[in-house]
Write a protein that holds these residues in place. Structure first.
Motif, PDB file in Angstrom:
ATOM      1  N   MET A  26       2.487  -6.567   2.451  1.00 22.86           N
ATOM      2  CA  MET A  26       3.895  -6.728   2.103  1.00 22.86           C
ATOM      3  C   MET A  26       4.678  -7.376   3.237  1.00 22.86           C
ATOM      4  O   MET A  26       5.526  -8.244   3.001  1.00 22.86           O
ATOM      5  CB  MET A  26       4.500  -5.377   1.742  1.00 22.86           C
ATOM      6  CG  MET A  26       4.007  -4.802   0.437  1.00 22.86           C
ATOM      7  SD  MET A  26       4.559  -3.116   0.145  1.00 22.86           S
ATOM      8  CE  MET A  26       6.323  -3.296   0.242  1.00 22.86           C
TER       9      MET A  26
ATOM     10  N   TRP B  68      14.057  -7.724  -4.151  1.00 24.78           N
ATOM     11  CA  TRP B  68      12.868  -6.866  -4.151  1.00 24.78           C
ATOM     12  C   TRP B  68      13.116  -5.593  -4.947  1.00 24.78           C
ATOM     13  O   TRP B  68      12.287  -5.190  -5.754  1.00 24.78           O
ATOM     14  CB  TRP B  68      12.459  -6.525  -2.714  1.00 24.78           C
ATOM     15  CG  TRP B  68      11.086  -5.944  -2.623  1.00 24.78           C
ATOM     16  CD1 TRP B  68       9.937  -6.628  -2.424  1.00 24.78           C
ATOM     17  CD2 TRP B  68      10.721  -4.559  -2.727  1.00 24.78           C
ATOM     18  NE1 TRP B  68       8.875  -5.749  -2.400  1.00 24.78           N
ATOM     19  CE2 TRP B  68       9.321  -4.482  -2.589  1.00 24.78           C
ATOM     20  CE3 TRP B  68      11.442  -3.394  -2.934  1.00 24.78           C
ATOM     21  CZ2 TRP B  68       8.633  -3.278  -2.648  1.00 24.78           C
ATOM     22  CZ3 TRP B  68      10.748  -2.191  -2.999  1.00 24.78           C
ATOM     23  CH2 TRP B  68       9.363  -2.141  -2.848  1.00 24.78           C
TER      24      TRP B  68
ATOM     25  N   ILE C 257       2.755  -4.473  -3.961  1.00 16.82           N
ATOM     26  CA  ILE C 257       2.286  -5.826  -3.604  1.00 16.82           C
ATOM     27  C   ILE C 257       2.712  -6.828  -4.665  1.00 16.82           C
ATOM     28  O   ILE C 257       3.173  -7.934  -4.340  1.00 16.82           O
ATOM     29  CB  ILE C 257       0.762  -5.822  -3.398  1.00 16.82           C
ATOM     30  CG1 ILE C 257       0.400  -4.953  -2.184  1.00 16.82           C
ATOM     31  CG2 ILE C 257       0.245  -7.241  -3.193  1.00 16.82           C
ATOM     32  CD1 ILE C 257      -1.071  -4.749  -1.965  1.00 16.82           C
TER      33      ILE C 257
ATOM     34  N   THR D 179       6.322  -7.589  -4.217  1.00 19.74           N
ATOM     35  CA  THR D 179       6.541  -8.462  -3.071  1.00 19.74           C
ATOM     36  C   THR D 179       6.216  -9.908  -3.414  1.00 19.74           C
ATOM     37  O   THR D 179       6.966 -10.826  -3.045  1.00 19.74           O
ATOM     38  CB  THR D 179       5.693  -7.978  -1.878  1.00 19.74           C
ATOM     39  OG1 THR D 179       6.018  -6.606  -1.624  1.00 19.74           O
ATOM     40  CG2 THR D 179       5.957  -8.796  -0.638  1.00 19.74           C
TER      41      THR D 179
END
Length: 111
Positions: free
Chosen positions: A19, A49, A89, A92
């Motif tokens: 990340m 995010w 993940i 991200t």
């Protein structure tokens, strides 16, 4: 790609490292290509995010009832295996792409 994300999400440290690398790369790209300040890039990335996280959380969820393993005393509709490290993940990666698109559209909006 999916195998790589599953491998990276095997531990907390590899997830955090992945990340950090992906986020830093996206922010560095935005700063160098579009002239955005680092603080502005970080702030915009943070907001994107979190919004993306809540959009990605429901994908692939199976409730305890659907999986047939209801834990006593818990809500039967609770997820049986939420896979939060994988979703972090994915969040991200998607957020990095969205950040690049949003910052590329800024000049069209007069910002």
């Amino acid at each position: 790609m999916i195998r790589l994300i599953k491998a990276l999400s095997a531990s907390v440290w590899s997830t955090l490292a992945a990340m950090a690398v992906i986020s830093a790369g996206a922010i560095a790209l935005v700063v160098s290509l579009f002239g955005l300040r680092v603080s502005g890039g970080l702030a915009l990335y943070f907001v994107i995010w979190w919004v993306t996280l809540f959009a990605i959380l429901p994908f692939g969820i199976r409730s305890q009832v659907e999986s047939g393993e209801v834990v006593a005393g818990s809500e039967p509709g609770a997820p049986s295996a939420p896979s939060l490290q994988e979703k972090a993940i994915w969040t991200t990666l998607v957020s990095s792409v969205v950040l690049l698109i949003v910052v590329a559209v800024f000049p069209l909006a007069g910002l």
